[in-house]
Design an enzyme around this catalytic site. Structure first.
Site, PDB file in Angstrom:
ATOM      1  CE1 TYR A   1      -3.747   2.707   0.400  1.00  0.00           C
ATOM      2  CE2 TYR A   1      -2.243   3.325   2.439  1.00  0.00           C
ATOM      3  CZ  TYR A   1      -3.306   3.638   1.294  1.00  0.00           C
ATOM      4  OH  TYR A   1      -4.083   4.569   1.391  1.00  0.00           O
TER       5      TYR A   1
ATOM      6  CG  ASP B   1       5.619   3.607   0.548  1.00  0.00           C
ATOM      7  OD1 ASP B   1       6.148   4.260   1.511  1.00  0.00           O
ATOM      8  OD2 ASP B   1       4.559   3.562   0.229  1.00  0.00           O
TER       9      ASP B   1
ATOM     10  CE  LYS C   1       1.679   4.943   7.524  1.00  0.00           C
ATOM     11  NZ  LYS C   1       0.265   4.830   7.833  1.00  0.00           N
TER      12      LYS C   1
HETATM   13  C1  LIG Z   1       3.590   2.326   3.192  1.00  0.00           C
HETATM   14  C2  LIG Z   1       2.746   3.120   3.306  1.00  0.00           C
HETATM   15  N1  LIG Z   1       2.959   4.184   2.213  1.00  0.00           N
HETATM   16  C3  LIG Z   1       2.134   5.355   2.023  1.00  0.00           C
HETATM   17  C4  LIG Z   1       0.901   5.323   3.127  1.00  0.00           C
HETATM   18  C5  LIG Z   1       0.054   6.490   2.854  1.00  0.00           C
HETATM   19  O1  LIG Z   1       0.277   7.299   3.718  1.00  0.00           O
HETATM   20  P1  LIG Z   1      -0.744   8.460   4.024  1.00  0.00           P
HETATM   21  O2  LIG Z   1      -1.951   7.781   4.730  1.00  0.00           O
HETATM   22  O3  LIG Z   1      -0.051   9.546   5.105  1.00  0.00           O
HETATM   23  O4  LIG Z   1      -1.196   9.282   2.889  1.00  0.00           O
HETATM   24  C6  LIG Z   1       0.875   4.288   3.833  1.00  0.00           C
HETATM   25  C7  LIG Z   1      -0.344   4.541   4.820  1.00  0.00           C
HETATM   26  O5  LIG Z   1      -0.497   3.764   5.576  1.00  0.00           O
HETATM   27  C8  LIG Z   1       1.551   3.202   4.041  1.00  0.00           C
HETATM   28  O6  LIG Z   1       1.539   2.278   4.885  1.00  0.00           O
END
Ligand SMILES: Cc1ncc(COP(=O)(O)O)c(C=O)c1O
Length: 460
Positions: free
Chosen positions: A168, A270, A298
């Site tokens: 994700y 990511d 985060k």
């Molecule tokens: C690995 C990863 N990338 C991107 C995101 C997206 O982050 P945001 O919810 O701050 O847009 C998340 C959200 O859980 C994530 O777990």
């Protein structure tokens, strides 16, 4: 990274549904005030919550405040917080350094849409920790991965992006593909079908995403070979953390980087979940593979919304020379930058990481022992502040293994922890716990005691 397996011959109790119903009844009895707020909120907030993923089953839990390692709901119940706001609260709650930094900044104005000195300090510290020279800021993980995808396309002049099934990366079109596709729609494991991960995602965008399995470098090679000159790059969570915790096989990340570069394509990590939580320099430093682009969010802001994107001089040069417009009204917001500076320089110190590592080891060992004592054949997977129990009798290497996990187990575990005063992320099968620098041994021990209760229920 630590993975251990409890061994034991017995099969699971088949009365899981009954156990879940009992625990949900306890859960609802404990939360009358949350029930009132849900009912009221439904009249003005779509779905009665502020994000679909805040709607826990059987009911969203409404909170009042947090302090240290604890959070408190509107019914006055205290919980050890291992939810960590979906991976944000590595500093815990109301950390004195964050309170001071944010308080001082609030008193001096919070937004100018012009840079403040804190932004340089944060960028310098990220460059030191992650080994990439140039950085920019945004507000959410989604923005960071969106910029990463745009940059890979801008740098190569190509459109196709490789994405891993089960990763994700946020809620923009190019990555809302094959997040948790159903087994019967996802095609063969070595040639997964790209499946939209939400409504509202145009098929034309889905068609620009080539999906591969995690830990399958051969699939990356195949996509590159079958699409000569078309692949801009690949985005991947270096340790998958939206399907429990799935570590990369030795050599996997090195192999995909080499393949991509051989085809003139880029690699983006990511690290929105892994960055800062698994080590001071994220998975990049722990695993020793530096990509072309790193996405952070985060935990970076100590509880304030901030994201960052880092890259090589070549890639980020596209921003510097205006080829790619990396923009946003709130980018580098002074309040977020003050919080990020305090997070990195005052809260996430080497001593704080050592403290978290001790707690990780304690939880890993004790949860493993509880599972072994109950002859439950599951795995405990921990890395840095993150951990989970993988409810499967074999290590999970990719999403297809993860499909075999009975999601009722994750839900029952979540309910038992909750009713026992520990708040985990609501999606029990998918998510993992997050320790903070303010957690103590007694917090870990409350969690372990609840695991024992849960194991007893499962074994009937
Ligand atoms: C690995 C990863 N990338 C991107 C995101 C997206 O982050 P945001 O919810 O701050 O847009 C998340 C959200 O859980 C994530 O777990």
């Amino acid at each position: 990274m630590s993975v251990t397996s409890a061994t034991g011959p017995e099969l699971l109790d088949t009365g899981l549904d009954a156990r879940i119903a009992e625990q949900e009844a306890v859960f609802l009895r404990r939360q009358p005030r949350s029930a009132e707020l849900v009912a009221r909120a439904r009249r003005s907030l779509a779905g009665g919550a502020t994000s679909n993923w805040q709607i826990a089953q059987p009911q969203a839990v409404w909170l009042t405040h947090g302090a240290g390692s604890k959070i408190y709901d509107v019914d006055g119940t205290e919980y050890v917080d291992l939810h960590g706001g979906y991976g944000v609260s590595l500093v815990g709650h109301a950390h004195p350094a964050i309170v001071r930094a944010v308080g001082e900044r609030v008193a001096r104005g919070t937004h100018f849409a012009q840079p403040t000195e804190d932004a340089v300090v944060v960028a310098e510290e990220l460059a030191r920790r992650f080994g990439l020279p140039l950085w920019r800021f945004g507000n959410s993980g989604t923005e960071a991965t969106m910029d990463a995808v745009h940059l890979m396309r801008a740098a190569t002049g190509r459109d196709l992006v490789i994405k891993v099934e089960g990763c994700y990366h946020g809620h923009h079109d190019s990555v809302e593909v094959s997040i948790l596709p159903e087994a019967d729609e996802a095609g063969p494991a070595d040639r997964p079908i790209a499946v939209p991960g939400n409504t509202g995602i145009p098929q034309a965008v889905v068609d620009l995403v080539a999906v591969v399995g995690f830990n399958d470098a051969a699939a990356v090679a195949r996509v590159l070979d079958e699409n000569p000159g078309r692949v801009a790059g690949m985005i991947v969570e270096p340790v998958m953390m939206n399907a429990g915790i799935i570590p990369p096989d030795a050599g996997y990340l090195e192999a995909v980087r080499e393949l991509l570069h051989a085809h003139g394509a880029l690699l983006a990590f990511d690290e929105v979940k892994t960055g800062l939580t698994v080590s001071p320099g994220g998975a990049t430093a722990t695993l020793g593979v530096t990509p072309d682009i790193i996405c952070l969010a985060k935990a970076l802001g100590g509880g304030l919304p901030v994201s960052a994107i880092g890259g090589t001089a070549e890639v980020m040069g596209l921003i510097a020379d205006g080829t790619y417009e990396q923009v946003g009204t709130f980018n580098g917001n002074p309040l977020s930058m003050a919080a990020a500076r305090a997070t990195l320089l005052e809260a996430l110190t080497p001593e704080a990481y050592a403290h978290v590592e001790r707690l990780r080891g304690r939880m890993h060992e004790q949860v493993s022992r509880v599972l072994a004592d109950h002859d439950l054949p599951w795995h405990v997977v921990t890395i840095g502040a993150k951990g989970c129990v993988s409810f499967l009798d074999r290590p999970v290497r990719h999403l297809r293994d993860f499909h075999d996990v009975d999601e009722r187990l994750g839900h029952l575990h979540w309910l038992v922890q909750h009713n026992g005063g520990v708040f985990l992320p609501p999606w029990g099968k998918v998510e993992q716990w997050l320790l903070s620098v303010q957690h103590q041994e007694e917090d870990a021990d409350r969690f372990v005691a609840n695991v024992a209760t849960f194991a007893g229920l499962v074994k009937g």
